[in-house]
Design a protein around this motif. Structure first.
Motif, PDB file in Angstrom:
ATOM      1  N   LEU A   9       2.428  -2.062  -7.561  1.00 21.46           N
ATOM      2  CA  LEU A   9       3.205  -0.975  -6.959  1.00 21.46           C
ATOM      3  C   LEU A   9       2.281   0.038  -6.286  1.00 21.46           C
ATOM      4  O   LEU A   9       2.567   0.510  -5.181  1.00 21.46           O
ATOM      5  CB  LEU A   9       4.075  -0.288  -8.012  1.00 21.46           C
ATOM      6  N   HIS A  10       1.181   0.365  -6.939  1.00 17.12           N
ATOM      7  CA  HIS A  10       0.205   1.290  -6.356  1.00 17.12           C
ATOM      8  C   HIS A  10      -0.375   0.722  -5.064  1.00 17.12           C
ATOM      9  O   HIS A  10      -0.530   1.442  -4.073  1.00 17.12           O
ATOM     10  CB  HIS A  10      -0.925   1.585  -7.345  1.00 17.12           C
ATOM     11  N   GLU A  11      -0.682  -0.565  -5.086  1.00 17.39           N
ATOM     12  CA  GLU A  11      -1.254  -1.207  -3.901  1.00 17.39           C
ATOM     13  C   GLU A  11      -0.251  -1.189  -2.749  1.00 17.39           C
ATOM     14  O   GLU A  11      -0.624  -0.904  -1.606  1.00 17.39           O
ATOM     15  CB  GLU A  11      -1.689  -2.636  -4.212  1.00 17.39           C
ATOM     16  N   GLN A  12       1.008  -1.471  -3.047  1.00 20.49           N
ATOM     17  CA  GLN A  12       2.040  -1.411  -2.009  1.00 20.49           C
ATOM     18  C   GLN A  12       2.136   0.002  -1.436  1.00 20.49           C
ATOM     19  O   GLN A  12       2.241   0.177  -0.222  1.00 20.49           O
ATOM     20  CB  GLN A  12       3.397  -1.825  -2.576  1.00 20.49           C
ATOM     21  N   ARG A  13       2.078   0.984  -2.310  1.00 22.83           N
ATOM     22  CA  ARG A  13       2.154   2.384  -1.869  1.00 22.83           C
ATOM     23  C   ARG A  13       0.946   2.746  -0.999  1.00 22.83           C
ATOM     24  O   ARG A  13       1.097   3.404   0.030  1.00 22.83           O
ATOM     25  CB  ARG A  13       2.228   3.288  -3.101  1.00 22.83           C
ATOM     26  N   ARG A  14      -0.246   2.313  -1.402  1.00 20.96           N
ATOM     27  CA  ARG A  14      -1.454   2.572  -0.598  1.00 20.96           C
ATOM     28  C   ARG A  14      -1.319   1.949   0.790  1.00 20.96           C
ATOM     29  O   ARG A  14      -1.669   2.559   1.795  1.00 20.96           O
ATOM     30  CB  ARG A  14      -2.700   2.036  -1.298  1.00 20.96           C
ATOM     31  N   GLU A  15      -0.813   0.719   0.839  1.00 15.08           N
ATOM     32  CA  GLU A  15      -0.642   0.035   2.118  1.00 15.08           C
ATOM     33  C   GLU A  15       0.363   0.766   3.000  1.00 15.08           C
ATOM     34  O   GLU A  15       0.129   0.932   4.204  1.00 15.08           O
ATOM     35  CB  GLU A  15      -0.203  -1.405   1.889  1.00 15.08           C
ATOM     36  N   GLN A  16       1.467   1.226   2.417  1.00 19.96           N
ATOM     37  CA  GLN A  16       2.465   1.965   3.185  1.00 19.96           C
ATOM     38  C   GLN A  16       1.876   3.266   3.727  1.00 19.96           C
ATOM     39  O   GLN A  16       2.104   3.622   4.894  1.00 19.96           O
ATOM     40  CB  GLN A  16       3.686   2.277   2.321  1.00 19.96           C
ATOM     41  N   MET A  17       1.129   3.963   2.899  1.00 17.63           N
ATOM     42  CA  MET A  17       0.520   5.209   3.342  1.00 17.63           C
ATOM     43  C   MET A  17      -0.484   4.946   4.464  1.00 17.63           C
ATOM     44  O   MET A  17      -0.551   5.697   5.440  1.00 17.63           O
ATOM     45  CB  MET A  17      -0.138   5.935   2.166  1.00 17.63           C
ATOM     46  N   GLN A  18      -1.276   3.879   4.334  1.00 21.31           N
ATOM     47  CA  GLN A  18      -2.245   3.538   5.374  1.00 21.31           C
ATOM     48  C   GLN A  18      -1.536   3.193   6.678  1.00 21.31           C
ATOM     49  O   GLN A  18      -1.964   3.611   7.753  1.00 21.31           O
ATOM     50  CB  GLN A  18      -3.133   2.377   4.918  1.00 21.31           C
ATOM     51  N   GLU A  19      -0.441   2.454   6.596  1.00 18.86           N
ATOM     52  CA  GLU A  19       0.315   2.106   7.798  1.00 18.86           C
ATOM     53  C   GLU A  19       0.860   3.362   8.470  1.00 18.86           C
ATOM     54  O   GLU A  19       0.827   3.479   9.699  1.00 18.86           O
ATOM     55  CB  GLU A  19       1.469   1.161   7.449  1.00 18.86           C
TER      56      GLU A  19
END
Length: 115
Positions: A91-101
């Motif tokens: 979940l954290h990784e998905q959130r990091r990816e969304q923030m980066q996008e």
């Protein structure tokens, strides 16, 4: 009721702390924070001594927050099962990816980025 409260608390805490507990994908140079500090110093007409004192406070607070993030992660890990820890990291990784996008989208549109 107790399980619902626990699950809600866990999800809320995980979502709020995701940014705090997540290691940055790439190193931050702090230039945005530094520019903000410089702007504040100029607006307040800070002396060099005041700037040095405030910079020291900022560094101490940064270290305190880092320690708090590490302690929080250790406490979470002690409560969660291995499967739950793995799911939380996903979940954290998905959130990091969304923030980066989002950051990349803002940069491509010429909008300011918060980090």
């Amino acid at each position: 009721m107790k399980n619902t409260l626990l699950a809600t608390t866990l999800l809320l805490t995980a979502s709020l702390s995701a940014g705090l507990m997540a290691a940055p994908a790439e190193p931050r140079d702090g230039s945005i924070h530094q520019r903000g500090f410089e702007r504040m110093a100029e607006e307040l007409s800070l002396t060099d001594e005041q700037k040095a004192q405030l910079s020291q406070i900022r560094e101490e607070e940064r270290a305190r927050f880092q320690t708090l993030r590490e302690e929080s992660k250790a406490r979470f890990d002690a409560v969660l099962t291995a499967e739950q820890r793995q799911k939380m990291e996903q979940l954290h990784e998905q959130r990091r990816e969304q923030m980066q996008e989002r950051r990349e989208g803002r940069l491509s549109r010429g909008e300011p980025c918060n980090r």
